[in-house]
Design a protein around this motif. Structure first.
Motif, PDB file in Angstrom:
ATOM      1  N   ASP A   1       0.972   3.625   1.940  1.00 33.57           N
ATOM      2  CA  ASP A   1       1.350   3.965   3.308  1.00 33.57           C
ATOM      3  C   ASP A   1       1.920   2.768   4.073  1.00 33.57           C
ATOM      4  O   ASP A   1       2.076   2.816   5.289  1.00 33.57           O
ATOM      5  CB  ASP A   1       0.181   4.602   4.064  1.00 33.57           C
ATOM      6  CG  ASP A   1      -1.047   3.714   4.157  1.00 33.57           C
ATOM      7  OD1 ASP A   1      -1.152   2.741   3.370  1.00 33.57           O
ATOM      8  OD2 ASP A   1      -1.915   3.995   5.006  1.00 33.57           O
TER       9      ASP A   1
ATOM     10  N   PHE B   1       0.872  -1.166   0.000  1.00 33.38           N
ATOM     11  CA  PHE B   1       0.000   0.000   0.000  1.00 33.38           C
ATOM     12  C   PHE B   1       0.918   1.227   0.000  1.00 33.38           C
ATOM     13  O   PHE B   1       2.040   1.147   0.505  1.00 33.38           O
ATOM     14  CB  PHE B   1      -0.881   0.052   1.263  1.00 33.38           C
ATOM     15  CG  PHE B   1      -1.920  -1.031   1.337  1.00 33.38           C
ATOM     16  CD1 PHE B   1      -3.116  -0.919   0.645  1.00 33.38           C
ATOM     17  CD2 PHE B   1      -1.720  -2.157   2.124  1.00 33.38           C
ATOM     18  CE1 PHE B   1      -4.078  -1.910   0.717  1.00 33.38           C
ATOM     19  CE2 PHE B   1      -2.672  -3.152   2.201  1.00 33.38           C
ATOM     20  CZ  PHE B   1      -3.856  -3.026   1.503  1.00 33.38           C
TER      21      PHE B   1
ATOM     22  N   LEU C   1      -5.330   3.446   0.643  1.00 26.70           N
ATOM     23  CA  LEU C   1      -4.372   3.345   1.745  1.00 26.70           C
ATOM     24  C   LEU C   1      -4.810   2.291   2.753  1.00 26.70           C
ATOM     25  O   LEU C   1      -5.994   1.942   2.833  1.00 26.70           O
ATOM     26  CB  LEU C   1      -4.224   4.696   2.439  1.00 26.70           C
ATOM     27  CG  LEU C   1      -3.764   5.858   1.555  1.00 26.70           C
ATOM     28  CD1 LEU C   1      -3.780   7.156   2.340  1.00 26.70           C
ATOM     29  CD2 LEU C   1      -2.381   5.587   0.975  1.00 26.70           C
TER      30      LEU C   1
ATOM     31  N   HIS D   1      -3.868   2.673   6.183  1.00 27.00           N
ATOM     32  CA  HIS D   1      -4.006   3.433   7.431  1.00 27.00           C
ATOM     33  C   HIS D   1      -3.608   2.585   8.653  1.00 27.00           C
ATOM     34  O   HIS D   1      -4.419   2.323   9.531  1.00 27.00           O
ATOM     35  CB  HIS D   1      -5.424   3.989   7.586  1.00 27.00           C
ATOM     36  CG  HIS D   1      -5.770   5.003   6.562  1.00 27.00           C
ATOM     37  ND1 HIS D   1      -5.250   6.275   6.558  1.00 27.00           N
ATOM     38  CD2 HIS D   1      -6.579   4.926   5.468  1.00 27.00           C
ATOM     39  CE1 HIS D   1      -5.722   6.944   5.526  1.00 27.00           C
ATOM     40  NE2 HIS D   1      -6.523   6.151   4.840  1.00 27.00           N
TER      41      HIS D   1
END
Length: 183
Positions: free
Chosen positions: A93, A91, A119, A121
């Motif tokens: 992130d 991903f 994302l 997260h």
């Protein structure tokens, strides 16, 4: 009769349950004691080498559990050695952080898909519905009954966990509940 009960318990209880080490490791954390449910879970996961607590020696069972931490627990829960330390960019992130291999493993297995924004997260707290979905996908604990068609996305996972007797008592209807590390 006692021998028969012992024999039946050995046949009916999965070997993985018998192999679990339930010795109390929770007392090794500086913020112990914990309630009995927390102590049991913390001890089993510590004995399996899945969790180690915080650098300061505490466990902080009341602190919320984030998506990165939960991913590590789920990825290692079945003793899988399939987590590839080289898979670290799945991903935008999730790029080479301590948790990246666990998240990427779960993504590769189809247990996590990320959020609509693309994302993962990892810093966000994980709620009960998300935890049920990740576990449901990982261990195929999903109630696909047609009576749930068209309902909220989490219902097949909640019902699957309930059917399997794997739900957290009191949270069956509170799917937005943010999980703590102790839970």
């Amino acid at each position: 009769m006692r021998k028969l009960i012992t024999l039946l318990s050995l046949v009916l209880v999965p070997a993985t349950v018998l192999a679990l080490d339930f010795s109390d490791q929770s007392k090794d954390y500086s913020d112990a004691p914990f309630n009995s449910a927390e102590a049991a879970g913390i001890s089993v996961l510590t004995n399996l080498g899945i969790i180690k607590g915080n650098p300061d020696g505490s466990f902080a069972p009341k602190r919320t559990l984030n998506r990165a931490e939960f991913s590590k627990i789920v990825a290692l829960l079945d003793g899988s050695d399939a987590v590839d330390a080289g898979m670290t960019k799945c991903f935008p992130d999730v790029q080479d952080q301590w948790f990246a291999a666990y998240v990427c493993f779960l993504k590769d297995q189809g247990s996590v898909q990320g959020n609509p924004d693309g994302l993962f997260h990892p810093e966000r707290s994980v709620n009960y519905a998300e935890a049920l979905k990740i576990l449901g996908e990982r261990y195929d604990i999903i109630n696909t009954s047609e009576k749930f068609a068209g309902g909220e996305w989490y219902v097949p996972y909640r019902e699957g966990a309930t059917d399997a007797g794997l739900h957290l008592p009191g949270l069956e209807q509170d799917v937005g509940h943010i999980l703590t590390r102790g839970e």
